[in-house]
Scaffold this motif. Structure first.
Motif, PDB file in Angstrom:
ATOM      1  N   MET A  15       0.828  -1.199   0.000  1.00 11.64           N
ATOM      2  CA  MET A  15       0.000   0.000   0.000  1.00 11.64           C
ATOM      3  C   MET A  15       0.868   1.257   0.000  1.00 11.64           C
ATOM      4  N   SER A  16       1.997   1.212   0.674  1.00 15.46           N
ATOM      5  CA  SER A  16       2.861   2.401   0.755  1.00 15.46           C
ATOM      6  C   SER A  16       3.495   2.743  -0.593  1.00 15.46           C
ATOM      7  N   GLN A  17       3.473   1.827  -1.549  1.00 11.30           N
ATOM      8  CA  GLN A  17       3.941   2.167  -2.899  1.00 11.30           C
ATOM      9  C   GLN A  17       2.999   3.165  -3.569  1.00 11.30           C
ATOM     10  N   LEU A  18       1.727   3.126  -3.195  1.00  8.40           N
ATOM     11  CA  LEU A  18       0.738   4.075  -3.715  1.00  8.40           C
ATOM     12  C   LEU A  18       0.561   5.247  -2.765  1.00  8.40           C
ATOM     13  N   ARG A  19       0.388   4.965  -1.505  1.00 10.93           N
ATOM     14  CA  ARG A  19       0.125   5.996  -0.498  1.00 10.93           C
ATOM     15  C   ARG A  19       1.418   6.314   0.251  1.00 10.93           C
ATOM     16  N   THR A  20       2.354   6.923  -0.469  1.00  7.83           N
ATOM     17  CA  THR A  20       3.703   7.174   0.051  1.00  7.83           C
ATOM     18  C   THR A  20       3.715   8.160   1.222  1.00  7.83           C
ATOM     19  N   HIS A  21       2.676   8.936   1.375  1.00  9.25           N
ATOM     20  CA  HIS A  21       2.611   9.945   2.433  1.00  9.25           C
ATOM     21  C   HIS A  21       2.213   9.363   3.790  1.00  9.25           C
ATOM     22  N   LEU A  22       1.796   8.108   3.831  1.00  4.13           N
ATOM     23  CA  LEU A  22       1.303   7.528   5.086  1.00  4.13           C
ATOM     24  C   LEU A  22       2.358   6.684   5.780  1.00  4.13           C
ATOM     25  N   SER A  23       2.568   6.970   7.052  1.00  8.63           N
ATOM     26  CA  SER A  23       3.388   6.063   7.868  1.00  8.63           C
ATOM     27  C   SER A  23       2.553   4.818   8.147  1.00  8.63           C
ATOM     28  N   GLU A  24       3.189   3.784   8.638  1.00  4.98           N
ATOM     29  CA  GLU A  24       2.451   2.569   8.968  1.00  4.98           C
ATOM     30  C   GLU A  24       1.393   2.845  10.035  1.00  4.98           C
ATOM     31  N   ASP A  25       1.733   3.632  11.037  1.00  4.60           N
ATOM     32  CA  ASP A  25       0.762   3.951  12.097  1.00  4.60           C
ATOM     33  C   ASP A  25      -0.434   4.731  11.548  1.00  4.60           C
ATOM     34  N   GLU A  26      -0.181   5.710  10.672  1.00  6.37           N
ATOM     35  CA  GLU A  26      -1.284   6.467  10.070  1.00  6.37           C
ATOM     36  C   GLU A  26      -2.169   5.544   9.238  1.00  6.37           C
ATOM     37  N   GLU A  66      -8.255   2.645  -3.714  1.00  9.15           N
ATOM     38  CA  GLU A  66      -6.879   2.269  -3.989  1.00  9.15           C
ATOM     39  C   GLU A  66      -6.847   1.102  -4.965  1.00  9.15           C
ATOM     40  N   LEU A  67      -5.916   1.161  -5.877  1.00 14.04           N
ATOM     41  CA  LEU A  67      -5.588   0.022  -6.736  1.00 14.04           C
ATOM     42  C   LEU A  67      -4.098   0.114  -6.972  1.00 14.04           C
ATOM     43  N   VAL A  68      -3.373  -0.862  -6.485  1.00 17.67           N
ATOM     44  CA  VAL A  68      -1.912  -0.826  -6.622  1.00 17.67           C
ATOM     45  C   VAL A  68      -1.387  -2.230  -6.865  1.00 17.67           C
ATOM     46  N   THR A  69      -0.468  -2.314  -7.806  1.00 16.31           N
ATOM     47  CA  THR A  69       0.268  -3.546  -8.077  1.00 16.31           C
ATOM     48  C   THR A  69       1.719  -3.304  -7.695  1.00 16.31           C
ATOM     49  N   ASP A  70       2.331  -4.272  -7.056  1.00 16.05           N
ATOM     50  CA  ASP A  70       3.746  -4.163  -6.689  1.00 16.05           C
ATOM     51  C   ASP A  70       4.542  -3.720  -7.916  1.00 16.05           C
ATOM     52  N   HIS A  71       5.432  -2.746  -7.717  1.00 14.87           N
ATOM     53  CA  HIS A  71       6.176  -2.176  -8.848  1.00 14.87           C
ATOM     54  C   HIS A  71       6.966  -3.225  -9.627  1.00 14.87           C
ATOM     55  N   ARG A  72       7.321  -4.332  -8.983  1.00 16.26           N
ATOM     56  CA  ARG A  72       8.067  -5.406  -9.669  1.00 16.26           C
ATOM     57  C   ARG A  72       7.150  -6.338 -10.452  1.00 16.26           C
ATOM     58  N   SER A  97       2.122  -4.907 -15.203  1.00 17.96           N
ATOM     59  CA  SER A  97       1.877  -5.408 -16.571  1.00 17.96           C
ATOM     60  C   SER A  97       1.772  -6.930 -16.629  1.00 17.96           C
ATOM     61  N   ARG A  98       1.364  -7.538 -15.532  1.00 18.72           N
ATOM     62  CA  ARG A  98       1.159  -8.990 -15.498  1.00 18.72           C
ATOM     63  C   ARG A  98      -0.310  -9.360 -15.319  1.00 18.72           C
ATOM     64  N   GLY A  99      -1.184  -8.362 -15.379  1.00 24.07           N
ATOM     65  CA  GLY A  99      -2.614  -8.628 -15.349  1.00 24.07           C
ATOM     66  C   GLY A  99      -3.278  -8.546 -13.992  1.00 24.07           C
ATOM     67  N   TYR A 100      -2.532  -8.259 -12.939  1.00 24.73           N
ATOM     68  CA  TYR A 100      -3.130  -8.230 -11.603  1.00 24.73           C
ATOM     69  C   TYR A 100      -4.146  -7.098 -11.447  1.00 24.73           C
ATOM     70  N   GLY A 101      -3.860  -5.937 -12.019  1.00 22.77           N
ATOM     71  CA  GLY A 101      -4.773  -4.803 -11.905  1.00 22.77           C
ATOM     72  C   GLY A 101      -6.129  -5.091 -12.520  1.00 22.77           C
ATOM     73  N   ILE A 102      -6.143  -5.656 -13.703  1.00 23.19           N
ATOM     74  CA  ILE A 102      -7.420  -5.942 -14.361  1.00 23.19           C
ATOM     75  C   ILE A 102      -8.157  -7.071 -13.644  1.00 23.19           C
ATOM     76  N   ILE A 103      -7.423  -8.014 -13.081  1.00 22.99           N
ATOM     77  CA  ILE A 103      -8.059  -9.071 -12.279  1.00 22.99           C
ATOM     78  C   ILE A 103      -8.817  -8.443 -11.115  1.00 22.99           C
ATOM     79  N   LEU A 104      -8.190  -7.468 -10.448  1.00 30.65           N
ATOM     80  CA  LEU A 104      -8.847  -6.827  -9.306  1.00 30.65           C
ATOM     81  C   LEU A 104     -10.000  -5.925  -9.738  1.00 30.65           C
TER      82      LEU A 104
END
Length: 143
Positions: free
Chosen positions: A17-28, A75-81, A84-91
């Motif tokens: 999630m932090s790859q998308l919501r970079t402004h949030l600490s884990e506690d937030e 939120e919709l986020v796929t791990d940066h690694r 383009s493997r289809g996970y986003g469209i699956i979700l």
């Protein structure tokens, strides 16, 4: 495999999630998750492959005069690694089926203006229509 991410798993989902919501600490993130699940019926689902979390989608039901009953994808986020493997469209397909199964007529989301690749994905792969701009005002910033 798609499965709901429940409260005991929220911490496990934070690095992705932090790859998308970079402004949030884990506690937030944990505090907001607690509040939005309780107050807004927010749901978080993930795609796992080989016991690794590859992508997340967070959404909530809403009703407005403009859209009627709909699902708002927060939120919709796929791990940066794993892009383009289809996970986003699956979700997205999963959310659309969830909406149909629960009598929601529409699915909507917003995407930052700078996210050109995401816009192309939503329009081309997801067949979403670009219908508006989203405006916001940060009340913590003085003018």
């Amino acid at each position: 495999m798609i499965a709901e991410i429940t409260k005991p798993q929220w911490k496990e989902a934070y690095p992705l999630m932090s790859q998308l919501r970079t402004h949030l600490s884990e506690d937030e993130y944990l505090t907001i998750m607690e509040e939005t699940v309780k107050e807004n019926q927010y749901r978080l689902f993930g795609v796992w492959e080989n016991k690794e979390l590859k992508a997340l989608v967070g959404f909530m039901p809403m009703t407005t005069l403009y859209y009627g009953r709909f699902i708002w994808v927060c939120e919709l986020v796929t791990d940066h690694r794993e892009r383009s493997r289809g996970y986003g469209i699956i979700l997205l397909d999963f959310v659309e089926q969830y909406a149909k199964d629960h009598d929601f007529q529409k699915v909507a989301l917003s995407s930052g203006l700078q996210r050109q690749d995401a816009h192309r994905f939503y329009e081309e792969k997801g067949t979403y229509d670009k219908v508006s701009y989203v405006f916001k005002k940060d009340l913590t910033q003085e003018r």
